[in-house]
Design a protein around this motif. Structure first.
Motif, PDB file in Angstrom:
ATOM      1  N   SER A   1      49.456  48.618  34.241  1.00 38.91           N
ATOM      2  CA  SER A   1      49.358  49.244  35.550  1.00 38.91           C
ATOM      3  C   SER A   1      48.346  48.504  36.414  1.00 38.91           C
ATOM      4  O   SER A   1      47.511  47.760  35.910  1.00 38.91           O
ATOM      5  N   GLY A   2      48.465  48.691  37.694  1.00 34.59           N
ATOM      6  CA  GLY A   2      47.495  48.117  38.620  1.00 34.59           C
ATOM      7  C   GLY A   2      47.320  49.087  39.764  1.00 34.59           C
ATOM      8  O   GLY A   2      48.288  49.684  40.211  1.00 34.59           O
ATOM      9  N   SER A   3      46.090  49.265  40.202  1.00 36.79           N
ATOM     10  CA  SER A   3      45.919  50.205  41.306  1.00 36.79           C
ATOM     11  C   SER A   3      44.879  49.684  42.288  1.00 36.79           C
ATOM     12  O   SER A   3      44.045  48.849  41.957  1.00 36.79           O
ATOM     13  N   VAL A   4      44.959  50.194  43.486  1.00 44.52           N
ATOM     14  CA  VAL A   4      44.031  49.759  44.524  1.00 44.52           C
ATOM     15  C   VAL A   4      43.865  50.900  45.534  1.00 44.52           C
ATOM     16  O   VAL A   4      44.787  51.688  45.753  1.00 44.52           O
TER      17      VAL A   4
ATOM     18  N   ARG B   1      50.077  45.910  52.236  1.00 42.93           N
ATOM     19  CA  ARG B   1      48.996  45.214  51.533  1.00 42.93           C
ATOM     20  C   ARG B   1      48.640  45.938  50.253  1.00 42.93           C
ATOM     21  O   ARG B   1      48.477  45.318  49.201  1.00 42.93           O
TER      22      ARG B   1
ATOM     23  N   ARG C   1      47.978  43.185  40.686  1.00 42.19           N
ATOM     24  CA  ARG C   1      47.047  43.543  39.604  1.00 42.19           C
ATOM     25  C   ARG C   1      47.806  43.900  38.340  1.00 42.19           C
ATOM     26  O   ARG C   1      47.363  43.604  37.233  1.00 42.19           O
TER      27      ARG C   1
ATOM     28  N   LEU D   1      49.367  52.991  43.136  1.00 40.78           N
ATOM     29  CA  LEU D   1      49.402  52.631  41.731  1.00 40.78           C
ATOM     30  C   LEU D   1      50.771  52.046  41.430  1.00 40.78           C
ATOM     31  O   LEU D   1      51.783  52.587  41.859  1.00 40.78           O
TER      32      LEU D   1
ATOM     33  N   TYR E   1      53.036  50.777  38.084  1.00 42.58           N
ATOM     34  CA  TYR E   1      53.020  50.701  36.631  1.00 42.58           C
ATOM     35  C   TYR E   1      54.403  50.384  36.103  1.00 42.58           C
ATOM     36  O   TYR E   1      55.403  50.646  36.768  1.00 42.58           O
ATOM     37  N   GLY E   2      54.428  49.772  34.943  1.00 47.08           N
ATOM     38  CA  GLY E   2      55.696  49.387  34.356  1.00 47.08           C
ATOM     39  C   GLY E   2      55.496  49.011  32.909  1.00 47.08           C
ATOM     40  O   GLY E   2      54.391  49.107  32.376  1.00 47.08           O
TER      41      GLY E   2
END
Lengths: 155, 106
Positions: A63-66, A97, A105, A142, A144-145
Motif C-alpha cells: 500500500s501507499g498513502s499520502v 497529484r 509509493r 490510499l 493498495y493492491g
C-alpha cells in the motif's frame, strides 16, 4: 482601518498560497513524472485475478498513502468557482497529484520486495478533518493492491 | 500469515472459510502538529505528519485483523479492504476487513 488590515491579511494569504502553492505543485509534478518513468517496470493493474502464467508467484499486500493539503489560493479560487458551478480545476490537480503519489509509493514498496506486478489495485480517498473548517482541507489518498513476486526472488 | 486483497490466491487452495475478520483504530494527532498542519493549509504541500499517522494506524488496523484471524486459526486473510472515515474533528477511523481462510499448497 480594520477593514484594510483584514484585506491586507487576506491578500497576503492569497499571494502566499499562490506562489508557494504553485511552486510546490510544479516541483511535485516534476518528481512524479520522473519517478513514474523509473517505476514503469512494476506493472499496476486493476485486474482481479492474476494471469494463469503468474500462478506460481508469491503474493503480498502493498500500500501507499499520502496526505496532501490545499493552499489558500486554491480554496479561494474554488470558492469563487463554486458560485457559478463547473470544473474545479484547482482541486482536480490536487487530487490527481495525491492519487499518483499514492500509486508511486505503492509501486516503490512493491519494487522493494522484488515484485514485478501489482494486481487488484484499489483507491481509497478521504478527507482529513480537524483543520478543514471550510472548503476541502486536506485529502488523504490510499492505494493498495496485491504484489506478485516471482518465485526466483528469495523471501 | 498471508494477507492479500485478491480472492483467488496464486498457487494455493482455500481449504476452509472462517468468515469475516476486521481490525480498526481511531487516532488523533496532537494539537501542536494540528496547528502546524493548519499553516500548511495556506501554503499547500504534503502533510508528512498526517501521512505517518495514517500509515501507523493502518498498520495497527492490520495487526488487529491478523490477531483476530490468528484467533480463528486461519493462516491467511484474503479480499482485504480498507476504509477510512473522519469521525470527529482531528480524529479519523481506519478499518481493515477481510475473509479469514485456511490455505494449503496446491
Amino acid at each position: 482601518m480594520e477593514a484594510l488590515i483584514q484585506l491586507g491579511v487576506f491578500v497576503t494569504l492569497l499571494l502566499c498560497g499562490y506562489f508557494f502553492g504553485r511552486h510546490a505543485e510544479r516541483k511535485h509534478y516534476k518528481s512524479i513524472f520522473q519517478r513514474e518513468d523509473e517505476l514503469r517496470h512494476v506493472v499496476v493493474t486493476a485486474e482481479r485475478m492474476p494471469e494463469p502464467e503468474l500462478m506460481r508467484h508469491r503474493f503480498n499486500l502493498v500500500s501507499g498513502s499520502v496526505v496532501i493539503s490545499v493552499d489558500y489560493f486554491k480554496v479561494v479560487s474554488a470558492g469563487l468557482r463554486s458560485l457559478v458551478g463547473g470544473r474545479l480545476s484547482s482541486y482536480e490537480s490536487l487530487l490527481d497529484r495525491a492519487r499518483r503519489e499514492a500509486l508511486l509509493r505503492m509501486q516503490a514498496e512493491a519494487e522493494a520486495q522484488g515484485a514485478e506486478m501489482v494486481i487488484n489495485t484499489k483507491f481509497e480517498t478521504s478527507r482529513v478533518s480537524g483543520n478543514a473548517g471550510q472548503g476541502l482541507g486536506s485529502m488523504e489518498v490510499l492505494a493498495y493492491g496485491t504484489a506478485l513476486i516471482p518465485p526466483s526472488v528469495a523471501g | 500469515m498471508l494477507i492479500s486483497n485478491i480472492e483467488v490466491v496464486p498457487g494455493k487452495r482455500v481449504v476452509q472459510h472462517l468468515g469475516l475478520v476486521q481490525g480498526s483504530t481511531v487516532r488523533a494527532k496532537h494539537a501542536g502538529k494540528d496547528i502546524l498542519a493548519g499553516f500548511k493549509n495556506i501554503f499547500g504541500g504534503e502533510l508528512k505528519s498526517y501521512t505517518d499517522l495514517l500509515q501507523e494506524s493502518r498498520q495497527e488496523a492490520i495487526d488487529r485483523l491478523i490477531e483476530q484471524a490468528d484467533h480463528l486459526g486461519a493462516n491467511g486473510v484474503i479480499n482485504v479492504r480498507f476504509a477510512t472515515s473522519a469521525i470527529a474533528a482531528g480524529a479519523s477511523e481506519i478499518l481493515a476487513y477481510g475473509t479469514a481462510v485456511v490455505l494449503e499448497d496446491r
